[in-house]
Design a protein around this motif. Structure first.
Motif, short mmCIF file in Angstrom:
data_model
loop_
_atom_site.label_atom_id
_atom_site.label_comp_id
_atom_site.label_asym_id
_atom_site.label_seq_id
_atom_site.Cartn_x
_atom_site.Cartn_y
_atom_site.Cartn_z
N MET A 1 0.83 -1.18 0.00
CA MET A 1 0.00 0.00 0.00
C MET A 1 0.88 1.25 0.00
SD MET A 1 -3.20 0.85 2.40
CE MET A 1 -2.74 1.99 3.67
N TRP A 2 1.73 1.40 0.97
CA TRP A 2 2.62 2.56 1.04
C TRP A 2 3.98 2.14 0.50
CZ3 TRP A 2 1.23 7.33 3.00
CH2 TRP A 2 -0.03 7.40 3.59
N SER A 3 4.48 2.91 -0.42
CA SER A 3 5.83 2.64 -0.92
C SER A 3 6.81 3.58 -0.23
CB SER A 3 5.88 2.85 -2.44
OG SER A 3 5.68 4.21 -2.75
N LEU A 4 8.08 3.29 -0.41
CA LEU A 4 9.11 4.16 0.15
C LEU A 4 9.01 5.56 -0.43
CD1 LEU A 4 11.65 4.44 1.90
CD2 LEU A 4 12.98 3.75 -0.08
N TYR A 5 8.67 5.63 -1.70
CA TYR A 5 8.53 6.91 -2.39
C TYR A 5 7.42 7.76 -1.74
CZ TYR A 5 8.43 10.04 -6.41
OH TYR A 5 8.49 11.13 -7.23
N THR A 6 6.31 7.13 -1.41
CA THR A 6 5.20 7.83 -0.76
C THR A 6 5.61 8.28 0.64
OG1 THR A 6 3.67 6.42 -1.96
CG2 THR A 6 2.78 7.63 -0.10
N LEU A 7 6.31 7.43 1.35
CA LEU A 7 6.76 7.77 2.69
C LEU A 7 7.73 8.95 2.67
CD1 LEU A 7 6.80 7.06 5.71
CD2 LEU A 7 8.73 5.55 5.21
N ILE A 8 8.63 8.98 1.71
CA ILE A 8 9.58 10.08 1.59
C ILE A 8 8.84 11.40 1.39
CG2 ILE A 8 11.35 11.09 0.09
CD1 ILE A 8 12.44 8.24 -0.27
N TRP A 9 7.86 11.42 0.50
CA TRP A 9 7.13 12.67 0.24
C TRP A 9 6.25 13.07 1.41
CZ3 TRP A 9 8.67 16.25 -2.72
CH2 TRP A 9 9.48 15.92 -3.81
N MET A 10 5.76 12.09 2.15
CA MET A 10 5.00 12.42 3.35
C MET A 10 5.91 13.08 4.39
SD MET A 10 2.70 10.02 5.86
CE MET A 10 4.11 9.20 6.56
N LEU A 11 7.10 12.55 4.57
CA LEU A 11 8.05 13.13 5.51
C LEU A 11 8.52 14.51 5.06
CD1 LEU A 11 10.16 9.99 6.44
CD2 LEU A 11 8.40 11.13 7.80
N ILE A 12 8.71 14.69 3.76
CA ILE A 12 9.08 16.01 3.23
C ILE A 12 7.96 17.00 3.48
CG2 ILE A 12 9.49 17.31 1.10
CD1 ILE A 12 11.16 14.93 0.11
N GLY A 13 6.71 16.58 3.29
CA GLY A 13 5.56 17.46 3.56
C GLY A 13 5.46 17.85 5.02
N ILE A 14 5.70 16.90 5.91
CA ILE A 14 5.68 17.20 7.35
C ILE A 14 6.80 18.17 7.69
CG2 ILE A 14 6.05 16.20 9.64
CD1 ILE A 14 4.55 13.70 8.58
N ALA A 15 8.00 17.91 7.16
CA ALA A 15 9.14 18.79 7.44
C ALA A 15 8.88 20.20 6.91
CB ALA A 15 10.41 18.21 6.82
N LEU A 16 8.28 20.32 5.73
CA LEU A 16 7.96 21.64 5.18
C LEU A 16 6.92 22.36 6.05
CD1 LEU A 16 7.84 21.01 1.34
CD2 LEU A 16 9.46 22.42 2.60
N GLY A 17 5.92 21.64 6.51
CA GLY A 17 4.91 22.25 7.37
C GLY A 17 5.50 22.75 8.67
N VAL A 18 6.33 21.93 9.30
CA VAL A 18 6.97 22.34 10.55
C VAL A 18 7.92 23.51 10.30
CG1 VAL A 18 8.59 21.58 12.34
CG2 VAL A 18 6.70 20.10 11.67
N GLY A 19 8.70 23.40 9.22
CA GLY A 19 9.65 24.47 8.90
C GLY A 19 8.97 25.79 8.59
N PHE A 20 7.87 25.74 7.87
CA PHE A 20 7.12 26.94 7.54
C PHE A 20 6.54 27.58 8.80
CE2 PHE A 20 3.43 29.24 5.73
CZ PHE A 20 4.12 30.05 4.85
N THR A 21 6.04 26.74 9.70
CA THR A 21 5.49 27.24 10.97
C THR A 21 6.57 27.91 11.80
OG1 THR A 21 3.83 25.49 10.94
CG2 THR A 21 4.21 26.59 13.04
N VAL A 22 7.73 27.28 11.89
CA VAL A 22 8.85 27.84 12.64
C VAL A 22 9.30 29.16 12.01
CG1 VAL A 22 11.28 27.48 13.26
CG2 VAL A 22 9.63 25.65 13.60
N LEU A 23 9.36 29.21 10.68
CA LEU A 23 9.76 30.43 9.98
C LEU A 23 8.80 31.58 10.29
CD1 LEU A 23 11.54 31.87 7.79
CD2 LEU A 23 9.81 31.11 6.15
N ILE A 24 7.51 31.33 10.22
CA ILE A 24 6.51 32.36 10.50
C ILE A 24 6.65 32.85 11.95
CG2 ILE A 24 4.03 32.82 10.71
CD1 ILE A 24 4.96 32.67 7.85
N ASN A 25 6.82 31.91 12.89
CA ASN A 25 6.95 32.30 14.30
C ASN A 25 8.21 33.11 14.54
OD1 ASN A 25 4.55 31.12 15.11
ND2 ASN A 25 5.50 29.17 15.58
N LYS A 26 9.35 32.71 13.95
CA LYS A 26 10.60 33.44 14.14
C LYS A 26 10.52 34.84 13.54
CE LYS A 26 13.31 30.46 16.16
NZ LYS A 26 13.95 30.67 17.43
#
Length: 98
Positions: A1-26
């Motif tokens: 069901m989940w491939s490594l490729y899907t997992l990588i993009w999910m992790l990149i999306g989470i990292a971007l969301g967290v990074g964007f939130t941190v950027l806005i707060n800073k």
């Protein structure tokens, strides 16, 4: 069901969301406001960079290593340039204000 490729993009999306939130707060804590064109240039560079990563990875999956490296050059370099231009616009505007 989940491939490594899907997992990588999910992790990149989470990292971007967290990074964007941190950027806005800073930026809010330091009292820095960004102009609309600085956001647009930065986000365009980020999207182009993600496009580069996706196509680089896919080209290697299909054993087209020369195409993968050309993609790094053709789209990766402009992506980095766009992100650097956005960063320089912000830093120079802040330096000029103080």
């Amino acid at each position: 069901m989940w491939s490594l490729y899907t997992l990588i993009w999910m992790l990149i999306g989470i990292a971007l969301g967290v990074g964007f939130t941190v950027l806005i707060n800073k930026l809010g804590q330091k009292g820095i406001s960004l102009r609309l064109y600085e956001w647009i240039i930065g986000i365009a560079g980020l999207i182009l960079f993600l496009f580069t990563i996706q196509n680089f990875y896919t080209a290697f999956q299909e054993f087209y290593s020369q195409a993968a490296y050309m993609f790094l050059l053709v789209t990766g370099l402009p992506a980095i340039i766009l992100m650097l231009v956005s960063w320089q616009l912000v830093t120079r505007r802040i330096k000029a204000q103080s």
